[in-house]
Scaffold this active site. Structure first.
Site, PDB file in Angstrom:
ATOM      1  N   ASP A   1      18.931 -28.747  -0.177  1.00 62.70           N
ATOM      2  CA  ASP A   1      20.011 -29.536   0.432  1.00 62.70           C
ATOM      3  C   ASP A   1      20.586 -30.396  -0.682  1.00 62.70           C
ATOM      4  O   ASP A   1      20.005 -30.474  -1.783  1.00 62.70           O
ATOM      5  CB  ASP A   1      19.430 -30.394   1.586  1.00 62.70           C
ATOM      6  CG  ASP A   1      20.524 -31.113   2.389  1.00 62.70           C
ATOM      7  OD1 ASP A   1      21.719 -30.801   2.208  1.00 62.70           O
ATOM      8  OD2 ASP A   1      20.166 -31.998   3.200  1.00 62.70           O
TER       9      ASP A   1
ATOM     10  N   GLN B   1      19.626 -28.889  13.164  1.00 61.34           N
ATOM     11  CA  GLN B   1      19.706 -27.994  12.007  1.00 61.34           C
ATOM     12  C   GLN B   1      18.485 -27.081  11.958  1.00 61.34           C
ATOM     13  O   GLN B   1      18.588 -25.894  11.655  1.00 61.34           O
ATOM     14  CB  GLN B   1      19.793 -28.832  10.722  1.00 61.34           C
ATOM     15  CG  GLN B   1      19.955 -28.007   9.473  1.00 61.34           C
ATOM     16  CD  GLN B   1      21.277 -27.243   9.462  1.00 61.34           C
ATOM     17  OE1 GLN B   1      22.326 -27.816   9.679  1.00 61.34           O
ATOM     18  NE2 GLN B   1      21.217 -25.933   9.246  1.00 61.34           N
TER      19      GLN B   1
ATOM     20  N   ARG C   1      24.004 -22.577  14.370  1.00 57.67           N
ATOM     21  CA  ARG C   1      24.093 -23.911  14.967  1.00 57.67           C
ATOM     22  C   ARG C   1      24.684 -23.792  16.376  1.00 57.67           C
ATOM     23  O   ARG C   1      24.244 -24.464  17.318  1.00 57.67           O
ATOM     24  CB  ARG C   1      24.971 -24.843  14.112  1.00 57.67           C
ATOM     25  CG  ARG C   1      24.418 -25.188  12.741  1.00 57.67           C
ATOM     26  CD  ARG C   1      23.181 -26.050  12.828  1.00 57.67           C
ATOM     27  NE  ARG C   1      23.400 -27.295  13.541  1.00 57.67           N
ATOM     28  CZ  ARG C   1      23.906 -28.407  13.020  1.00 57.67           C
ATOM     29  NH1 ARG C   1      24.230 -28.440  11.736  1.00 57.67           N
ATOM     30  NH2 ARG C   1      24.073 -29.510  13.745  1.00 57.67           N
TER      31      ARG C   1
ATOM     32  N   HIS D   1      17.056 -34.314  11.302  1.00 56.25           N
ATOM     33  CA  HIS D   1      18.189 -33.460  11.702  1.00 56.25           C
ATOM     34  C   HIS D   1      17.640 -32.277  12.519  1.00 56.25           C
ATOM     35  O   HIS D   1      17.657 -31.127  12.067  1.00 56.25           O
ATOM     36  CB  HIS D   1      18.938 -32.977  10.449  1.00 56.25           C
ATOM     37  CG  HIS D   1      20.304 -32.432  10.717  1.00 56.25           C
ATOM     38  ND1 HIS D   1      20.876 -32.397  11.972  1.00 56.25           N
ATOM     39  CD2 HIS D   1      21.230 -31.889   9.871  1.00 56.25           C
ATOM     40  CE1 HIS D   1      22.077 -31.864  11.889  1.00 56.25           C
ATOM     41  NE2 HIS D   1      22.321 -31.543  10.635  1.00 56.25           N
TER      42      HIS D   1
ATOM     43  N   ARG E   1      25.440 -38.867  15.991  1.00 53.60           N
ATOM     44  CA  ARG E   1      25.133 -38.769  14.555  1.00 53.60           C
ATOM     45  C   ARG E   1      25.206 -40.183  14.003  1.00 53.60           C
ATOM     46  O   ARG E   1      26.264 -40.820  14.039  1.00 53.60           O
ATOM     47  CB  ARG E   1      26.133 -37.841  13.856  1.00 53.60           C
ATOM     48  CG  ARG E   1      26.053 -37.942  12.352  1.00 53.60           C
ATOM     49  CD  ARG E   1      26.794 -36.852  11.634  1.00 53.60           C
ATOM     50  NE  ARG E   1      26.049 -35.604  11.697  1.00 53.60           N
ATOM     51  CZ  ARG E   1      26.240 -34.574  10.876  1.00 53.60           C
ATOM     52  NH1 ARG E   1      27.146 -34.638   9.922  1.00 53.60           N
ATOM     53  NH2 ARG E   1      25.524 -33.475  10.997  1.00 53.60           N
TER      54      ARG E   1
ATOM     55  N   CYS F   1      21.624 -26.139   4.591  1.00 49.15           N
ATOM     56  CA  CYS F   1      22.267 -26.558   5.843  1.00 49.15           C
ATOM     57  C   CYS F   1      23.778 -26.724   5.691  1.00 49.15           C
ATOM     58  O   CYS F   1      24.505 -26.696   6.681  1.00 49.15           O
ATOM     59  CB  CYS F   1      21.635 -27.860   6.340  1.00 49.15           C
ATOM     60  SG  CYS F   1      21.913 -29.262   5.242  1.00 49.15           S
TER      61      CYS F   1
HETATM   62  N1   CP Z   1      24.752 -29.053   8.474  1.00 52.24           N
HETATM   63  C1   CP Z   1      25.468 -29.977   9.116  1.00 52.24           C
HETATM   64  O1   CP Z   1      24.969 -30.753   9.940  1.00 52.24           O
HETATM   65  O2   CP Z   1      26.804 -29.962   8.815  1.00 52.24           O
HETATM   66  P1   CP Z   1      27.875 -31.064   9.203  1.00 52.24           P
HETATM   67  O3   CP Z   1      27.548 -32.314   8.450  1.00 52.24           O
HETATM   68  O4   CP Z   1      29.193 -30.462   8.772  1.00 52.24           O
HETATM   69  O5   CP Z   1      27.834 -31.308  10.690  1.00 52.24           O
HETATM   70  N1  NVA Z   2      21.017 -34.398   4.095  1.00 49.48           N
HETATM   71  C1  NVA Z   2      22.423 -34.297   4.415  1.00 49.48           C
HETATM   72  C2  NVA Z   2      22.640 -33.291   5.502  1.00 49.48           C
HETATM   73  C3  NVA Z   2      24.074 -33.085   5.883  1.00 49.48           C
HETATM   74  C4  NVA Z   2      24.230 -32.110   7.007  1.00 49.48           C
HETATM   75  C5  NVA Z   2      22.951 -35.655   4.831  1.00 49.48           C
HETATM   76  O1  NVA Z   2      22.280 -36.384   5.561  1.00 49.48           O
HETATM   77  O2  NVA Z   2      24.057 -35.987   4.395  1.00 49.48           O
END
Ligand code: CP
Ligand code: NVA
Length: 304
Positions: A223, A136, A290, A133, A106, A262
């Protein structure tokens, strides 16, 4: 099942058939787990996870997923690695490849994942970048298939920020023939190249009017208005009150439309509590999925 691609960074690596097969396999794994357990398909395999950003769902679902498949995970914060002292991503990729069967990362810049995938001999999975992502969206389309019984021919309304999750959802729509209408303020549209590429396979509409997006929609998605990589609180003013999913907006979608997010959510900003906690919301199934969809992905990438 096996995939042709070594890595999953955006979803655009997958064929339509592979994407649909992954979703069907995720549903099968979920049923198997509920019936009594998962076969140890990834016995003795390891997944190394690198986090530059915080996470709840991604971290826990990958960790438990690997455990259920008979494998093991190692969880690393990039701050605790030599990366934080200047070791290159190339050298990190080569080193980790000598220990582990798969890397999930990540990150902030998507280019970092591209470098990781280029220099790692093992599969690399994008656990969220500033741009995409994909994990997701595997869970989201699995959820849509479970709730609606099909994918092709449906319409998704995306409301709010044309962000990383939105970009991946557009690729998902293109892979399945789902139509998407995306309502964002000017300047917050999704990635132009992603939209252009995906328009070849399905109908992707961009608008600034949330009510145009939700018209006839089967699925309404939003989101947070400010993601981890752009957390300036002033952003929110550009979105509210127009880009909030509330009862009034939901009522303009189809009667049996579902609401998705998400998570994590900011209640009373991008969505009201009444919608996210209401009867049309499927956010907890989405979060659970997930686990199942990433298990399917892990098997497809690293099983022998
Ligand atoms: N939706 C998602 O990726 O959640 P987290 O940021 O908690 O991993
Ligand atoms: N768009 C959000 C998604 C988190 C799971 C971010 O990148 O923070």
């Amino acid at each position: 099942m096996k995939l042709k691609t070594k890595d999953l960074l955006t979803l655009s690596e997958l064929t339509q058939k592979e994407f649909v097969d992954l979703i069907n396999y995720s549903i099968k794994l979920k049923k198997e787990l509920k019936k009594g357990g998962t076969k140890p398909i990834l016995k003795n395999k390891t997944l190394t996870m690198i986090f530059q950003k915080p996470s709840t769902r991604t971290r826990v679902s990958f960790e438990i997923g690997m455990y259920q498949l008979g494998g093991h995970t190692i969880n690393l914060s990039s701050n605790d690695m030599q990366l934080s002292r200047g070791e290159s991503i190339e050298d990190t990729a080569k080193t980790l490849s000598r220990y582990t069967d798969c890397i999930m990362a990540r990150v902030y810049e998507h280019e970092l994942l591209e470098k990781l995938s280029k220099h790692a001999s093992v599969p690399v999975i994008n656990g969220l970048s500033d741009s995409f992502h994909p994990c997701q969206i595997l869970a989201d389309f699995m959820t849509i298939k479970e709730k609606k019984g099909k994918l092709k021919g449906l319409k998704i309304a995306w409301i709010g920020d044309g962000n990383n999750v939105c970009n991946s959802m557009i690729y998902g729509a293109a892979l399945t023939g789902i139509e998407m209408s995306i309502a964002t303020p000017k300047g917050f549209e999704p990635n132009k190249t992603v939209v252009k590429e995906s328009k070849k396979s399905t109908n992707i509409e961009l608008t600034t009017d949330p009510f145009i997006a939700t018209k006839n929609a089967d699925v309404v998605v939003t989101d947070t208005h400010s993601s981890i990589h752009n957390s300036d609180p002033k952003r929110i003013k550009k979105f509210l009150p127009k880009y909030q999913v509330n009862f009034k907006l939901m009522s303009t979608a189809k009667k049996n439309a579902i609401f998705m997010h998400c998570l994590p959510a900011k209640r009373e900003q991008e969505v009201t509590s009444s919608v996210i906690d209401g009867s049309q919301s499927v956010v907890w199934d989405e979060a659970e999925n997930r686990l199942h969809s990433q298990k399917a992905l892990l098997v497809a990438l690293i099983s022998a």
